[in-house]
Design a protein around this motif. Sequence first.
Motif, mmCIF file in Angstrom:
data_model
loop_
_atom_site.group_PDB
_atom_site.id
_atom_site.type_symbol
_atom_site.label_atom_id
_atom_site.label_comp_id
_atom_site.label_asym_id
_atom_site.label_seq_id
_atom_site.Cartn_x
_atom_site.Cartn_y
_atom_site.Cartn_z
ATOM 1 N N ARG A 168 -8.442 2.831 1.371
ATOM 2 C CA ARG A 168 -8.944 3.817 0.409
ATOM 3 C C ARG A 168 -9.412 5.089 1.133
ATOM 4 O O ARG A 168 -9.107 6.200 0.715
ATOM 5 C CB ARG A 168 -10.094 3.230 -0.408
ATOM 6 C CG ARG A 168 -10.620 4.169 -1.495
ATOM 7 C CD ARG A 168 -11.820 3.582 -2.204
ATOM 8 N NE ARG A 168 -11.446 2.358 -2.922
ATOM 9 C CZ ARG A 168 -12.035 1.189 -2.760
ATOM 10 N NH1 ARG A 168 -13.021 1.047 -1.889
ATOM 11 N NH2 ARG A 168 -11.653 0.137 -3.460
ATOM 12 N N THR B 111 0.795 -1.232 0.000
ATOM 13 C CA THR B 111 0.000 0.000 0.000
ATOM 14 C C THR B 111 0.825 1.279 0.000
ATOM 15 O O THR B 111 0.311 2.353 -0.312
ATOM 16 C CB THR B 111 -0.920 0.037 1.242
ATOM 17 O OG1 THR B 111 -0.103 0.059 2.427
ATOM 18 C CG2 THR B 111 -1.842 -1.163 1.261
ATOM 19 N N THR C 177 -9.284 -3.101 2.096
ATOM 20 C CA THR C 177 -9.278 -2.187 0.951
ATOM 21 C C THR C 177 -10.013 -0.888 1.241
ATOM 22 O O THR C 177 -9.519 0.210 0.945
ATOM 23 C CB THR C 177 -9.901 -2.873 -0.279
ATOM 24 O OG1 THR C 177 -9.126 -4.031 -0.617
ATOM 25 C CG2 THR C 177 -9.921 -1.925 -1.468
ATOM 26 N N GLN C 178 -11.217 -0.982 1.828
ATOM 27 C CA GLN C 178 -12.018 0.212 2.086
ATOM 28 C C GLN C 178 -11.346 1.140 3.087
ATOM 29 O O GLN C 178 -11.324 2.365 2.901
ATOM 30 C CB GLN C 178 -13.415 -0.180 2.599
ATOM 31 C CG GLN C 178 -14.376 0.995 2.719
ATOM 32 C CD GLN C 178 -14.643 1.674 1.390
ATOM 33 O OE1 GLN C 178 -14.956 1.006 0.395
ATOM 34 N NE2 GLN C 178 -14.519 2.994 1.339
ATOM 35 N N GLU D 32 -7.817 8.912 0.948
ATOM 36 C CA GLU D 32 -8.651 10.012 0.461
ATOM 37 C C GLU D 32 -8.891 11.084 1.515
ATOM 38 O O GLU D 32 -8.848 12.286 1.218
ATOM 39 C CB GLU D 32 -9.992 9.469 -0.028
ATOM 40 C CG GLU D 32 -10.908 10.533 -0.631
ATOM 41 C CD GLU D 32 -12.163 9.956 -1.245
ATOM 42 O OE1 GLU D 32 -13.021 10.756 -1.685
ATOM 43 O OE2 GLU D 32 -12.288 8.711 -1.299
#
Length: 251
Positions: free
Chosen positions: A87, A50, A83-84, A91
Amino acid sequence: MDKYPSNSFEGLIESIVTEEISQILTNYKEPKGSTERKEYLTIKEISSLTGIGIYTLRQLTYRRAMPHLRVKSKLLFVEKEITQTIRDYKEYGWSDPDSNWDVEKVQSEIEKLQAKKEDPVMIDEAVRKIIREELEDFSKEILSQTKKDKEKYYGRTVLTIKEAANYFRTSPATIYSLIKEDGMPHLKIHSRFLVVLEEAEAFLWRETANSYAEEGNIYWQRILQRLDWEENERNLAYEKALKRLEESTYN
């Protein structure tokens, strides 16, 4: 042998038994390796994947309850499960535009869960649970008596200590410690220990949530509260079914 009327209590039991036996036979017939296994990654591997530093990843596990398992001191992750969280962090950083991590909101959710009234449990669901448990005991007998096909146990995956160690990215000594010191579910045939994969993962998930909750983390307390509620619901269903069956026996 005569069939019971389909609308009678006996007929209900008969239909459930037929369905459950059919399912267990199907599970035994499934080809080896059909159970989906997770691929666990270490925190170093996630950092490399990541581009996020190890310290930040550790903070995400605590401050954002990012899904992972604790195997003693080691943290393990499944890429698609985080993943969420990754993410959102990339962001929004540590901001919380949807107030998902607002302490008062989380506390309110926990209080609502504690106060939630018990939902009615359908008798067929309760009885089905009892029958599944009886069939599970029966399948243990099959395993211990025949010792055939160690890969399958009532539709579940059975691992040796070495296989479990490889799966959870740790050592056999750690798996033995989890069994003997921490009480991780296992089977023992003579002097040989076997681990049921699905039961071990569920155990480690609860232990992970519990360890953070004991440290006072409100977000993991929410997860643990949900786990406790689900377990309580299963126990209530079992007790209701036993009571109903006892009443039907004596009436």
